[in-house]
Design a protein around this motif. Structure first.
Motif, short mmCIF file in Angstrom:
data_model
loop_
_atom_site.label_atom_id
_atom_site.label_comp_id
_atom_site.label_asym_id
_atom_site.label_seq_id
_atom_site.Cartn_x
_atom_site.Cartn_y
_atom_site.Cartn_z
N SER A 55 0.83 -1.20 0.00
CA SER A 55 0.00 0.00 0.00
C SER A 55 0.87 1.25 0.00
CB SER A 55 -0.93 -0.04 1.21
OG SER A 55 -1.49 1.22 1.40
N ALA A 56 1.95 1.23 0.80
CA ALA A 56 2.85 2.38 0.82
C ALA A 56 3.50 2.57 -0.54
CB ALA A 56 3.93 2.18 1.88
N GLY A 57 3.87 1.47 -1.18
CA GLY A 57 4.45 1.56 -2.51
C GLY A 57 3.50 2.22 -3.49
N TYR A 58 2.24 1.74 -3.49
CA TYR A 58 1.24 2.32 -4.39
C TYR A 58 1.02 3.80 -4.09
CZ TYR A 58 -0.75 -1.26 -7.39
OH TYR A 58 -0.96 -2.15 -8.40
N LEU A 59 0.95 4.12 -2.80
CA LEU A 59 0.72 5.51 -2.41
C LEU A 59 1.83 6.38 -2.96
CD1 LEU A 59 -1.16 7.29 -0.79
CD2 LEU A 59 0.29 6.92 1.20
N SER A 86 3.31 9.52 2.01
CA SER A 86 3.72 8.20 1.52
C SER A 86 4.99 7.74 2.23
CB SER A 86 3.91 8.21 0.01
OG SER A 86 4.58 9.35 -0.42
N LYS A 87 5.87 8.68 2.58
CA LYS A 87 7.08 8.26 3.26
C LYS A 87 6.75 7.74 4.67
CE LYS A 87 10.81 10.27 1.70
NZ LYS A 87 11.86 11.28 1.52
N GLY A 127 -4.82 7.22 -0.48
CA GLY A 127 -4.65 6.16 0.50
C GLY A 127 -5.67 5.05 0.30
N GLY A 128 -6.92 5.46 0.04
CA GLY A 128 -7.97 4.46 -0.19
C GLY A 128 -7.67 3.63 -1.41
#
Lengths: 494, 329, 104, 116
Positions: free
Chosen positions: A331-335, A398-399, A478-479
């Motif tokens: 999820s963090a990668g996508y964000l 995102s970080k 985020g969603g």
């Protein structure tokens, strides 16, 4: 007509490409055609994004059911990518009218729009396709048109940059092809879902390992993962500004998505991250990419090159998140895919404004321009802070997600690299600020320079405001990112 | 050791030897000709491996178009390669050994060569493409039915790649780059070679006829739009070489050529869009007629023609771009 | 039929012999023009005889027609190619080998 | 093993010769030739996956029992076209590089860029 949406997503830009070539005598019309392609792609992406909540959408090309024909699949894992590519395409289209007009001669400008349509088609097709060989074809469409676009840069170095990218890019694509060949030889199918089904019986098959290695090495070239990033700085640094804006924001992101698609929904996380050490290798390379990319960015003399090296580092963040193979990490990668696309698009756009005004984007030439071009430099600073990861920018959001995912996984060395890279980012963003505000303008600077075109400034600021909005309220990206991670890791994958 | 194995090994050995020679040769014209030979032997090997359509394409593309383009490129640049310094050899060798080692390691779990029991042959795709297709589409050459119907989107993508290459070469070398056409005659058009001109003039109609045959016979035997397009282009290239570029461009004016490039692509796309309007999905040729098989026939024919048009136009344009470049310098 | 088979084998063997001799000539002959001659043999005599040999073994007339067309095509293009090669070499001033000259 | 896999190994050798030329040689045209060798090796690999012993070309007729698989052939038809398209673009770039730099050796081009 709504049933055809996944196909239309790709087909409208596809049809716009030959139209551009037919209408090449009317430069403005070709631009309008590209804008139309981008807008229609955005419309399709938005409509699709609202429809995937009930499960993935499948579209069977030629009416042949899945493993026999080619299918398009739209699900939670690719709608964010479609949205990013489409938004960036629209912004790049608005931006391109004056930028391309300035940097490319009139007779070639229609060909730039043709190639932009083709790149857009390739990237969108790569995102929605559910067939591994079809993915190779779309990969080549986007690559070949990208080589042509880079070669149209103003300086002669653009030619070598394009050639080198062509050679390494083709080797990468051929590696992907070899990998597909191995996967096909042991399963007999090319459909992603069918492949995933048939791979489950093949524990310990060495041909399958080779398939994973070759596909991922090939994709790593397109993702510009360290140490296969060598083509990126020159390619983005020399391409016409509108092209850099589009490619920097969209192209590597799509390659990253394809990596996720192969890793999680084709080969499966079990094979890729448990049996094979792809996660560990990914984390190591990501950490190196962050350090090398940020450090190299600090020593660049040209703003576009600086931004390109910074991209190498930022791709490291994304790869680190995905390599964790946890829901939080992916999820963090996508964000960061979303946020970085917006941020880098804005930054390359701002660099293009400088090129338009000064004829180059060398840091030495920026001396003292901060007050003369307040809008441009304000855009650079706001998004530059995003690169560093200062709250409350999008980069921070995102970080933060990435750091907490790394903490959860206990990947301490990578965490150190993230922090070091952020400090280095502060240095290189600081260099731009220092050049623009704390140096005296050269005495011979002509007083009345042409004003930056409103359309370009507006395009850049649209992205800047978007990045600010994503920093304050991260619920939308985020969603999307959470839904994507769930779709990739969950059972409801392909 | 069967005859098949013997021929197979000999051809492969010739290929490896040729590749080694090509890699060592510093005279690039020779290397280009040897790589044409390499393609020719590859085409033979494709025939041996039952891939007649692929062999046809490799012969037309690898031996024909690629060689012409390489020679054209060499004529515009330098034909002798500098010595590769020792320090450059190591990285290449290292990557090649690493990748090759991985491949050999992995090949241990590949199904045996020629096995009728491999996953590829056991997959239901095999039966669908070889037998079911006879009822659904009714075309003996299954390569054509898979190419144009089952995987029609891939073929559209392939055509798009050709289109992209055409646009890219136009952007790099095309007359767009040099608006003024101040050309002089030179020996590229071989005007002195009377025998060549007579023979070429004699063969020209047959070459074009053959291209049409290949286009329309693709349903029953090897051939199809792509091969036909390349043969058409080869015909024009021959004409341009023998009778001069000016004359060739009078026969096929640039405007026409440039209109044909997008036309083929739009025709392909148009077939798909018509399918959508008729209620099917994109490239579902069943909708074109009340009888699905007849619809498939019509759709495949249209699509193959579209491929032929764009490929011929792009290849000719690319050749003219290279050839004109020489004249303008 | 046995007569046809024997004739075909003889023709095929003769053709193969010409192809091999063409190959040997290409390697052994001293200069460009003689080598063009050797290469030309492969095209005309070698391929021609092999095609004739095959013609005697064709199962159907369609294949036979195709073989004849190929022969015709080779008969037209092979000599033309040799001629053009030699002509171009002559125009570029490639010297002709005489008795006693070193190999080139 | 040797009897059943020799084809693959020879083809891998072929690919690696091409890959070596692409990486090690500095001449841009030679790189393109190497790229062609590399790709052709991959094409042959795909076709050999679909081959069946004693099979014939996948053109259906009454008197043939076994056919080789048509799918790899279709894929490689596409890949050959992609290959020639890449070659055309690469050659176009090489020609332009020669026109602007006067050389097609990678190292010379780089040198001429650093010392304008």
């Amino acid at each position: 007509m709504t049933a055809h949406l996944p196909a239309l997503q790709v087909l409208v830009p596809l049809g716009c490409a030959p139209l551009c070539l037919l209408l090449r005598r009317f430069r403005t019309v070709t631009w309008l055609v590209f804008l139309l392609a981008a807008l229609s792609s955005l419309a399709c992406a938005v409509l699709l994004a609202t429809r995937v909540d009930d499960g993935p959408l499948h579209y069977e090309m030629g009416g042949w059911p899945a493993p026999y024909g080619i299918e398009f699949v739209v699900a939670g894992f690719n709608t964010p990518v479609l949205l990013v590519v489409s938004v960036v395409a629209v912004v790049a289209a608005v931006y391109a009218r004056r930028s391309v007009g300035d940097e490319v001669d009139d007779r070639r400008a229609p060909l730039v729009y043709t190639c932009l349509c083709l790149t857009l088609t390739g990237l969108l097709g790569l995102t929605v396709t559910g067939d591994v060989f079809n993915a190779f074809v779309f990969l080549e469409i986007s690559s070949l048109s990208t080589y042509a676009l880079i070669a149209m840069g103003r300086r002669r170095r653009a030619l070598l940059a394009s050639f080198r990218y062509l050679v390494i890019g083709t080797v990468g694509a051929t590696f992907v092809l070899i990998g597909i060949g191995f996967a096909y030889a042991v399963t007999g199918t090319l459909n992603m879902a069918d492949l995933a089904d048939r791979l489950t019986d093949l524990d310990g098959n060495r041909a399958l390992y080779a398939a994973v290695v070759f596909v991922f090495v090939g994709l790593a070239v397109k993702m510009a993962v360290f140490p296969l990033h060598a083509w990126l700085p020159a390619a983005y640094g020399e391409a016409p500004s509108a092209v850099s804006t589009f490619l920097a924001a969209a192209s590597t992101k799509v390659a990253i998505y394809v990596f996720c698609r192969f890793a999680f929904t084709v080969f499966g996380a079990g094979l890729v991250f448990t049996t094979m050490p792809v996660g560990e290798v990914g984390l190591l390379l990501a950490a190196l990419a962050m350090l090398v990319g940020s450090a190299a960015a600090c020593f660049q003399r040209d703003l576009k090159y600086l931004l390109a090296w910074s991209s190498v580092a930022q791709i490291g963040y994304i790869v680190a998140g995905i390599s964790l193979a946890t829901a939080a990490g992916v999820s963090a990668g996508y964000l960061h895919v979303i946020n970085h696309a917006v941020i880098k698009g804005a930054l390359f756009g701002a660099a293009g404004l400088l090129v338009l005004r000064l004829g180059s984007a060398r840091l030495d030439d920026l001396a003292g321009l901060g007050r003369r071009m307040p809008w441009t430099f304000a855009a650079i600073v706001v998004t530059g802070l995003g690169l560093v990861g200062v709250p409350p920018t999008a980069g921070f959001a995102s970080k933060w997600a990435l750091v907490s995912a790394l903490l959860d996984a206990g990947a301490w060395p990578v965490l150190v690299a993230v922090l070091a890279s952020s400090l280095l980012a502060l240095v290189y963003v600081g260099r731009i600020v220092e050049a623009a505000w704390f140096r005296d303008p050269p005495a011979d600077l002509p007083a009345d320079q042409p004003r930056a075109p409103v359309s370009m400034v507006a395009a850049v600021w649209a992205l800047v405001l978007l990045s600010v909005y994503f920093g304050i309220d991260a619920s939308l990206p985020g969603g999307l990112a959470d839904a994507a991670a769930a779709a990739l890791l969950g059972t409801g994958g392909a | 050791m069967t005859v098949f194995t013997l021929i197979n090994i000999s051809l492969l050995a010739i290929l490896v030897a040729t590749a080694l020679t090509v890699s060592r040769l510093r005279a690039l014209y020779e290397a280009a000709m040897l790589s044409a030979l390499f393609s020719l032997v590859t085409a033979c090997l494709f025939v041996l491996l039952d891939a007649v359509d692929v062999a046809f394409t490799e012969a037309a593309v690898g031996v024909g178009i690629s060689t012409v383009l390489l020679l054209g490129g060499l004529a515009l640049t330098r034909s002798r390669e500098a010595v590769t310094p020792r320090r450059r050899r190591l990285p290449g060798a290292a990557v090649a050994i690493l990748a090759g080692g991985t491949l050999v390691y992995a090949s241990q779990d590949l199904p045996a060569f020629g096995s009728a029991d491999s996953p590829v042959q056991r997959h239901p795709l095999t039966d669908t493409y070889l037998h079911q297709s006879q009822e659904d589409i009714g075309i003996p050459n299954t390569v054509t039915s898979v190419l144009a119907s089952y995987r029609g989107l891939d073929t559209l993508g392939e055509l798009l790649v050709v289109f992209t290459a055409g646009v890219a070469v136009l952007a790099l070398l095309g007359p767009l780059a040099h608006p003024v056409d101040a050309r002089r005659r030179d020996d590229l058009d071989l005007v002195d070679y009377r025998v060549l001109r007579v023979i070429s003039a004699m063969l020209m109609p047959f070459i074009l006829l053959f291209a049409l045959y290949v286009l329309f016979h693709g349903d029953f035997g090897p051939g199809g739009g792509f091969q036909a397009g390349v043969i058409f282009a080869a015909g024009f290239v021959l004409y341009g070489l023998v009778f001069g570029l000016d004359k060739a461009q009078q026969v096929v004016p640039r405007v026409v050529l440039w209109a044909l490039i997008p036309f083929g692509l739009l025709l392909y796309l148009g077939v798909g869009v018509v399918n959508m309007l008729l209620g099917g999905s994109f490239l579902d040729y069943d909708t074109l007629s009340s009888d699905p098989a007849a619809g498939q026939h019509l759709g495949i024919l249209l699509v193959e023609s579209a491929i032929g048009i764009t490929v011929a136009a792009v290849m000719t344009t690319v050749f003219f771009s290279f050839a004109n470049r020489r004249a303008t310098r | 039929m046995i007569v046809l088979d024997i004739a075909s084998v003889v023709l095929l063997a003769a053709g193969a012999l010409f192809v091999v001799s063409g190959g040997v000539g290409l390697l052994r002959f001293p200069d460009f023009y003689t080598r063009v001659h050797a290469a030309g043999i492969t095209d005309s005599a070698g391929a021609g005889l092999i095609l004739l040999g095959l013609l005697l073994r064709t199962p159907s007339w369609e294949t036979g027609v195709r073989l004849l067309v190929i022969m015709l095509f080779l008969a037209l293009t092979g000599p033309t190619a040799s001629y053009v090669l030699a002509f171009a070499a002559r125009r570029d001033g490639v010297p002709i080998w005489r008795e006693g000259d070193p190999r080139r | 093993m040797i009897g059943t896999h020799y084809v693959y190994w020879l083809l891998f050798a072929l690919m690696m010769i091409g890959l070596y030329v692409v990486i090690s040689h500095g001449n841009l045209l030679k790189k393109l030739i190497g790229l062609t060798l590399f790709q052709v090796g991959v094409f042959l690999f795909f076709i050999s996956i679909g081959k069946v012993d004693g099979g014939s070309a996948p053109i259906v007729s009454d008197d043939v029992e076994t056919y080789s698989h048509p799918l790899p052939q279709v894929l490689i038809l596409t890949a050959i076209v992609v290959g020639v398209a890449t070659l055309a673009v690469g050659l176009g770039l090489a020609v332009r590089i020669f026109e602007t730099y006067g050389t097609v050796e990678e190292e010379d081009v780089l040198e001429r860029d650093t010392t304008p």
